[in-house]
Design a protein around this motif. Structure first.
Motif, short mmCIF file in Angstrom:
data_model
loop_
_atom_site.label_atom_id
_atom_site.label_comp_id
_atom_site.label_asym_id
_atom_site.label_seq_id
_atom_site.Cartn_x
_atom_site.Cartn_y
_atom_site.Cartn_z
N THR A 1 7.24 24.70 -0.57
CA THR A 1 6.98 23.21 -0.11
C THR A 1 7.61 22.88 1.33
O THR A 1 7.22 22.00 1.90
N ASP A 2 8.49 23.92 1.71
CA ASP A 2 9.30 23.72 3.08
C ASP A 2 8.22 24.32 4.09
O ASP A 2 8.53 24.05 5.30
N ALA A 3 7.16 25.32 3.59
CA ALA A 3 6.48 25.63 4.73
C ALA A 3 5.45 24.66 5.47
O ALA A 3 5.36 24.81 6.57
N ILE A 4 5.03 23.59 4.56
CA ILE A 4 4.42 22.57 5.44
C ILE A 4 4.77 21.40 4.89
O ILE A 4 4.40 20.95 3.65
N PRO A 5 5.48 20.56 5.76
CA PRO A 5 6.11 19.33 5.16
C PRO A 5 4.92 18.29 5.03
O PRO A 5 3.89 18.55 5.58
N ALA A 6 5.14 17.33 4.16
CA ALA A 6 4.10 16.28 3.84
C ALA A 6 3.40 15.60 5.23
O ALA A 6 2.45 15.66 5.40
N GLU A 7 4.41 15.69 6.06
CA GLU A 7 4.14 14.76 7.33
C GLU A 7 2.86 15.80 8.26
O GLU A 7 2.12 15.43 8.88
N GLY B 1 -7.61 28.65 -0.66
CA GLY B 1 -7.41 28.44 -1.85
C GLY B 1 -6.57 27.46 -2.37
O GLY B 1 -6.35 27.31 -3.42
N CYS B 2 -6.15 26.60 -1.70
CA CYS B 2 -5.31 25.49 -1.82
C CYS B 2 -6.13 24.20 -1.61
O CYS B 2 -6.98 23.98 -0.43
N PHE B 3 -5.81 23.02 -2.22
CA PHE B 3 -6.29 21.84 -1.82
C PHE B 3 -5.14 20.86 -1.32
O PHE B 3 -3.97 21.20 -1.84
N ALA B 4 -5.53 20.11 -0.30
CA ALA B 4 -4.24 19.21 0.14
C ALA B 4 -5.16 17.76 0.20
O ALA B 4 -6.03 17.76 0.74
N GLN B 5 -4.56 16.77 -0.56
CA GLN B 5 -5.03 15.45 -0.47
C GLN B 5 -4.16 14.62 -0.28
O GLN B 5 -3.04 14.48 -0.39
N VAL B 6 -4.68 13.48 0.68
CA VAL B 6 -3.78 12.14 0.86
C VAL B 6 -4.41 11.17 0.23
O VAL B 6 -5.68 10.92 0.43
N LEU B 7 -3.90 10.29 -0.45
CA LEU B 7 -4.46 9.21 -1.16
C LEU B 7 -3.66 8.02 -0.82
O LEU B 7 -2.36 7.86 -0.94
N GLU B 8 -4.38 6.96 -0.32
CA GLU B 8 -3.78 5.50 -0.07
C GLU B 8 -4.20 4.33 -0.86
O GLU B 8 -5.49 4.36 -0.90
N GLY B 9 -3.36 3.65 -1.15
CA GLY B 9 -4.02 2.40 -1.83
C GLY B 9 -2.63 1.64 -2.52
O GLY B 9 -1.50 2.01 -2.56
N PRO B 10 -3.35 0.58 -3.33
CA PRO B 10 -2.29 -0.19 -4.02
C PRO B 10 -1.67 0.62 -5.27
O PRO B 10 -2.30 1.54 -5.93
N GLN B 11 -0.54 0.04 -5.62
CA GLN B 11 0.25 1.26 -6.36
C GLN B 11 -0.51 1.53 -7.98
O GLN B 11 -0.59 2.99 -8.35
N ILE C 1 2.30 28.91 2.78
CA ILE C 1 2.57 27.85 1.61
C ILE C 1 2.38 28.36 0.44
O ILE C 1 3.12 28.26 -0.58
N LYS C 2 1.56 29.52 0.23
CA LYS C 2 1.38 30.10 -1.12
C LYS C 2 2.19 31.49 -1.24
O LYS C 2 2.18 32.14 -0.57
N THR C 3 3.13 31.33 -2.26
CA THR C 3 3.99 32.59 -2.53
C THR C 3 3.69 33.18 -3.90
O THR C 3 2.86 32.33 -4.69
N ILE D 1 0.79 -1.12 0.17
CA ILE D 1 -0.04 0.05 0.11
C ILE D 1 0.97 1.30 -0.19
O ILE D 1 1.83 1.26 0.77
N TYR D 2 0.47 2.11 -0.88
CA TYR D 2 1.20 3.61 -0.87
C TYR D 2 0.42 4.63 -0.55
O TYR D 2 -0.80 4.66 -0.57
N ARG D 3 1.36 5.63 -0.18
CA ARG D 3 0.74 7.05 0.30
C ARG D 3 0.94 8.16 -0.47
O ARG D 3 2.30 8.26 -0.50
N LEU D 4 0.05 8.66 -1.27
CA LEU D 4 0.59 10.16 -2.06
C LEU D 4 -0.18 11.35 -1.23
O LEU D 4 -1.11 11.16 -1.02
N ILE D 5 0.84 12.25 -0.95
CA ILE D 5 0.23 13.31 -0.39
C ILE D 5 0.74 14.38 -1.62
O ILE D 5 1.95 14.86 -1.85
N TYR D 6 -0.34 15.24 -2.04
CA TYR D 6 -0.05 16.71 -2.85
C TYR D 6 -0.87 17.80 -2.33
O TYR D 6 -1.80 17.70 -1.47
N ILE D 7 -0.37 19.00 -2.88
CA ILE D 7 -1.12 20.08 -2.60
C ILE D 7 -1.12 20.69 -4.08
O ILE D 7 -0.55 20.54 -4.94
N SER D 8 -2.27 21.59 -4.40
CA SER D 8 -2.68 22.18 -5.57
C SER D 8 -3.40 23.42 -5.22
O SER D 8 -3.85 23.79 -4.15
N ASN D 9 -3.66 24.16 -6.23
CA ASN D 9 -4.09 25.29 -6.22
C ASN D 9 -5.63 25.51 -6.88
O ASN D 9 -5.74 24.90 -8.03
#
Ligand code: FAD
Length: 149
Positions: free
Chosen positions: A123-129, A52-62, A115-117, A5-13
């Motif tokens: 990306t250093d402003a808020i680490p994935a953890e 104005g940002c999305f942050a999402q955690v997705l977990e599942g098989p690759q 986080i928004k500049t 199982i993998y975990r992907l964390i992203y942010i977007s505008n």
């Protein structure tokens, strides 16, 4: 076949425009689609919309995880998608959630302010953890929403 199982964390505008009510409505549509598609694909996770940002955690098989993320990345309702982490995990953090939603929250909003500049995301402003922690901490709100719904 691997059971990994993998975990992907992203942010977007956010690129959606409209009143708060229209935005909420659009996010509701995203969640409804995501919950059905993710359940079918064995994906769990959580989505936050803040400042104005999305942050999402997705977990599942690759395979299913990468397919889902590919579709999400192409979605014109957001842009500047930045992957903060992608790794194999021992246990899911959002086991019972095909897609939990963490909406407006004053504490996390303060953290997201940095986080928004002008040139994109710091990306250093808020680490994935930290994003993972914020989503887990505020799941209690999502659970209350779920109970109230
Ligand atoms: P189609 O339905 O064929 O649409 C093609 C494209 O049209 C989409 O990529 C999108 O750019 C656009 N589009 C679709 N509906 C709308 C609309 N109502 N308004 C404007 N443009 C639209 N999907 C999941 O399966 N799981 C998730 O966890 C998930 N999370 C998401 C998180 C965010 C922040 C966003 C913005 C979207 C998310 N989605 C998720 C939706 C995903 O991006 C795709 O829209 C969905 O998976 C359908 O993909 P498709 O290729 O079949 O798109």
């Amino acid at each position: 076949m691997s059971n990994a199982i993998y975990r992907l964390i992203y942010i977007s505008n956010n690129c959606m425009e409209g009143s708060n009510a229209e935005m909420q409505n659009e996010i509701q549509c995203i969640l409804e689609f995501a919950r059905k598609a993710n359940s079918a694909a064995g994906i769990s996770g959580a989505l936050m919309f803040n400042n104005g940002c999305f942050a999402q955690v997705l977990e599942g098989p690759q395979g299913p995880l990468e397919e889902t993320f590919e579709r999400i990345q192409c979605d014109m309702r957001h842009d500047s998608v930045v992957v903060l982490s992608y790794e194999e995990i021992a246990d899911r953090g959002f086991d019972n959630w095909s897609m939990a939603y963490v909406g407006y929250n004053a504490d996390s909003l303060r953290e997201f302010e940095n986080i928004k500049t002008e040139s994109g995301f710091d990306t250093d402003a808020i680490p994935a953890e930290r994003i993972f922690e914020i989503l887990q901490e505020h799941l209690i709100d999502a659970e209350n929403d779920k109970l109230a719904a």
